[in-house]
Design a protein around this motif. Sequence first.
Motif, PDB file in Angstrom:
ATOM      1  N   VAL A   9       0.743  -1.156  -0.061  1.00 46.18           N
ATOM      2  CA  VAL A   9       0.078   0.245  -0.039  1.00 46.18           C
ATOM      3  C   VAL A   9       0.961   1.265  -0.053  1.00 46.18           C
ATOM      4  CG1 VAL A   9      -1.404   1.356   1.477  1.00 46.18           C
ATOM      5  CG2 VAL A   9      -1.987  -0.997   0.885  1.00 46.18           C
ATOM      6  N   VAL A  10       1.955   1.266   0.985  1.00 43.36           N
ATOM      7  CA  VAL A  10       2.825   2.553   1.067  1.00 43.36           C
ATOM      8  C   VAL A  10       3.528   2.614  -0.332  1.00 43.36           C
ATOM      9  CG1 VAL A  10       4.806   3.565   2.164  1.00 43.36           C
ATOM     10  CG2 VAL A  10       2.924   2.359   3.291  1.00 43.36           C
ATOM     11  N   LEU A  11       4.106   1.597  -0.813  1.00 38.00           N
ATOM     12  CA  LEU A  11       4.766   1.607  -2.234  1.00 38.00           C
ATOM     13  C   LEU A  11       3.843   2.274  -3.315  1.00 38.00           C
ATOM     14  CD1 LEU A  11       7.155  -1.436  -2.065  1.00 38.00           C
ATOM     15  CD2 LEU A  11       7.869   0.941  -1.838  1.00 38.00           C
ATOM     16  N   ASP A  12       2.681   1.701  -3.336  1.00 37.77           N
ATOM     17  CA  ASP A  12       1.789   2.179  -4.281  1.00 37.77           C
ATOM     18  C   ASP A  12       1.527   3.496  -4.249  1.00 37.77           C
ATOM     19  OD1 ASP A  12       1.510  -0.449  -5.335  1.00 37.77           O
ATOM     20  OD2 ASP A  12      -0.413  -1.027  -4.542  1.00 37.77           O
ATOM     21  N   ASP A  45       1.883  13.872   1.536  1.00 38.38           N
ATOM     22  CA  ASP A  45       0.911  13.486   0.388  1.00 38.38           C
ATOM     23  C   ASP A  45       0.776  12.000   0.753  1.00 38.38           C
ATOM     24  OD1 ASP A  45       0.749  15.757  -0.971  1.00 38.38           O
ATOM     25  OD2 ASP A  45       2.303  15.135  -2.431  1.00 38.38           O
ATOM     26  N   ILE A  46       1.755  11.332   1.103  1.00 37.96           N
ATOM     27  CA  ILE A  46       1.497   9.833   1.678  1.00 37.96           C
ATOM     28  C   ILE A  46       0.380  10.002   2.796  1.00 37.96           C
ATOM     29  CG2 ILE A  46       2.553   7.789   2.908  1.00 37.96           C
ATOM     30  CD1 ILE A  46       5.244   8.763   1.391  1.00 37.96           C
ATOM     31  N   VAL A  47       0.648  10.672   3.750  1.00 37.38           N
ATOM     32  CA  VAL A  47      -0.409  10.652   4.971  1.00 37.38           C
ATOM     33  C   VAL A  47      -1.912  11.015   4.478  1.00 37.38           C
ATOM     34  CG1 VAL A  47      -0.748  11.916   6.941  1.00 37.38           C
ATOM     35  CG2 VAL A  47       1.520  11.241   6.497  1.00 37.38           C
ATOM     36  N   MET A  48      -1.834  11.991   3.626  1.00 36.99           N
ATOM     37  CA  MET A  48      -3.165  12.302   2.935  1.00 36.99           C
ATOM     38  C   MET A  48      -3.758  11.302   2.156  1.00 36.99           C
ATOM     39  SD  MET A  48      -3.563  15.380   4.432  1.00 36.99           S
ATOM     40  CE  MET A  48      -4.371  16.405   3.700  1.00 36.99           C
ATOM     41  N   GLU A  49      -3.028  10.583   1.322  1.00 46.82           N
ATOM     42  CA  GLU A  49      -3.481   9.317   0.507  1.00 46.82           C
ATOM     43  C   GLU A  49      -3.792   8.288   1.294  1.00 46.82           C
ATOM     44  OE1 GLU A  49      -4.216   9.144  -2.724  1.00 46.82           O
ATOM     45  OE2 GLU A  49      -3.832  11.345  -2.693  1.00 46.82           O
ATOM     46  N   LEU A  50      -3.381   7.954   2.642  1.00 49.90           N
ATOM     47  CA  LEU A  50      -3.597   7.089   3.494  1.00 49.90           C
ATOM     48  C   LEU A  50      -4.844   7.021   4.154  1.00 49.90           C
ATOM     49  CD1 LEU A  50      -0.433   6.519   5.540  1.00 49.90           C
ATOM     50  CD2 LEU A  50      -1.736   4.753   4.270  1.00 49.90           C
ATOM     51  N   ARG A  51      -5.284   8.700   4.349  1.00 44.08           N
ATOM     52  CA  ARG A  51      -6.535   9.145   4.687  1.00 44.08           C
ATOM     53  C   ARG A  51      -7.792   8.910   3.608  1.00 44.08           C
ATOM     54  NH1 ARG A  51      -6.674  14.827   6.805  1.00 44.08           N
ATOM     55  NH2 ARG A  51      -7.161  15.281   4.877  1.00 44.08           N
ATOM     56  N   LYS A  52      -7.210   9.586   2.298  1.00 43.05           N
ATOM     57  CA  LYS A  52      -8.358   9.586   1.331  1.00 43.05           C
ATOM     58  C   LYS A  52      -8.751   8.312   0.749  1.00 43.05           C
ATOM     59  CE  LYS A  52      -6.892  11.413  -2.771  1.00 43.05           C
ATOM     60  NZ  LYS A  52      -6.557  12.288  -3.606  1.00 43.05           N
ATOM     61  N   ARG A  53      -7.771   7.339   0.486  1.00 41.22           N
ATOM     62  CA  ARG A  53      -8.123   6.031   0.061  1.00 41.22           C
ATOM     63  C   ARG A  53      -8.435   4.947   0.939  1.00 41.22           C
ATOM     64  NH1 ARG A  53      -2.705   4.697  -3.900  1.00 41.22           N
ATOM     65  NH2 ARG A  53      -2.505   6.791  -4.864  1.00 41.22           N
ATOM     66  N   TYR A  54      -7.858   5.218   2.119  1.00 46.25           N
ATOM     67  CA  TYR A  54      -8.306   4.078   3.218  1.00 46.25           C
ATOM     68  C   TYR A  54      -8.989   4.483   4.519  1.00 46.25           C
ATOM     69  CZ  TYR A  54      -4.997   1.772  -0.036  1.00 46.25           C
ATOM     70  OH  TYR A  54      -4.460   1.378  -1.084  1.00 46.25           O
ATOM     71  N   GLY A  55      -9.022   5.768   4.785  1.00 45.65           N
ATOM     72  CA  GLY A  55      -9.881   6.134   6.257  1.00 45.65           C
ATOM     73  C   GLY A  55      -8.796   6.313   7.130  1.00 45.65           C
ATOM     74  N   GLU A  74       4.342  -1.877  10.584  1.00 45.69           N
ATOM     75  CA  GLU A  74       4.288  -2.056  11.919  1.00 45.69           C
ATOM     76  C   GLU A  74       3.253  -1.446  12.568  1.00 45.69           C
ATOM     77  OE1 GLU A  74       5.059  -4.283  15.184  1.00 45.69           O
ATOM     78  OE2 GLU A  74       6.039  -4.655  13.321  1.00 45.69           O
ATOM     79  N   TYR A  75       3.213   0.240  11.951  1.00 48.82           N
ATOM     80  CA  TYR A  75       2.115   0.990  12.571  1.00 48.82           C
ATOM     81  C   TYR A  75       0.826   0.820  11.975  1.00 48.82           C
ATOM     82  CZ  TYR A  75      -0.009   5.759  13.279  1.00 48.82           C
ATOM     83  OH  TYR A  75      -0.583   6.601  13.914  1.00 48.82           O
ATOM     84  N   LEU A  76       0.722   0.463  10.544  1.00 53.01           N
ATOM     85  CA  LEU A  76      -0.388   0.476   9.701  1.00 53.01           C
ATOM     86  C   LEU A  76      -1.243  -0.891   9.959  1.00 53.01           C
ATOM     87  CD1 LEU A  76       0.780   2.473   6.533  1.00 53.01           C
ATOM     88  CD2 LEU A  76      -0.808   3.332   8.134  1.00 53.01           C
ATOM     89  N   THR A  77      -0.377  -1.814  10.094  1.00 48.02           N
ATOM     90  CA  THR A  77      -1.238  -3.022  10.031  1.00 48.02           C
ATOM     91  C   THR A  77      -2.327  -3.180  10.874  1.00 48.02           C
ATOM     92  OG1 THR A  77       0.801  -4.126   9.000  1.00 48.02           O
ATOM     93  CG2 THR A  77      -1.160  -5.653  10.243  1.00 48.02           C
ATOM     94  N   PRO A  78      -1.935  -2.777  12.284  1.00 49.57           N
ATOM     95  CA  PRO A  78      -3.340  -2.795  13.204  1.00 49.57           C
ATOM     96  C   PRO A  78      -4.604  -1.988  12.954  1.00 49.57           C
ATOM     97  CG  PRO A  78      -1.251  -2.201  14.335  1.00 49.57           C
ATOM     98  CD  PRO A  78      -1.130  -2.538  13.076  1.00 49.57           C
ATOM     99  N   ARG A  79      -4.062  -0.751  12.329  1.00 52.40           N
ATOM    100  CA  ARG A  79      -5.258   0.171  11.928  1.00 52.40           C
ATOM    101  C   ARG A  79      -5.862  -0.449  10.780  1.00 52.40           C
ATOM    102  NH1 ARG A  79      -1.071   1.998  14.656  1.00 52.40           N
ATOM    103  NH2 ARG A  79      -1.524   3.826  15.766  1.00 52.40           N
ATOM    104  N   PHE A  80      -5.342  -0.685  10.015  1.00 52.45           N
ATOM    105  CA  PHE A  80      -5.902  -1.433   8.782  1.00 52.45           C
ATOM    106  C   PHE A  80      -6.916  -2.554   9.132  1.00 52.45           C
ATOM    107  CE2 PHE A  80      -2.996   0.421   5.728  1.00 52.45           C
ATOM    108  CZ  PHE A  80      -3.979   0.908   4.605  1.00 52.45           C
ATOM    109  N   ASN A  81      -6.538  -3.458  10.139  1.00 50.08           N
ATOM    110  CA  ASN A  81      -7.224  -4.541  10.706  1.00 50.08           C
ATOM    111  C   ASN A  81      -8.380  -4.065  11.520  1.00 50.08           C
ATOM    112  OD1 ASN A  81      -5.763  -6.390   9.351  1.00 50.08           O
ATOM    113  ND2 ASN A  81      -4.201  -6.613  10.948  1.00 50.08           N
ATOM    114  N   ALA A  82      -8.158  -2.875  12.071  1.00 46.42           N
ATOM    115  CA  ALA A  82      -9.217  -2.448  12.916  1.00 46.42           C
ATOM    116  C   ALA A  82     -10.277  -1.707  12.300  1.00 46.42           C
ATOM    117  CB  ALA A  82      -8.642  -1.320  13.879  1.00 46.42           C
TER     118      ALA A  82
END
Length: 87
Positions: A9-12, A45-55, A74-82
Amino acid sequence: MTKDECKKVVLDIIADIAPDEDLSNVKPDVRLRDQLQLDSMDFLDIVMELRKRYGIEVPEKDYMQLASLDSSAEYLTPRFNALAEKS
């Protein structure tokens, strides 16, 4: 979502905001800004895209958690799973 999927996701997102970067040899344990030509606006922009695309909201105090692919996963996995559990 697995840690490898989070790294993808981050690389995309990076591929979209910095299309000239070669992402084929990005080392997961090295800071992204040390490997790629990313400035502070690209990082935002990475931070904004995380919010825009995935909430996914990343508070400013947590920005350093996104320094490398490993730390991002490490940081994002639990957030995506939540988020997935809520849906």
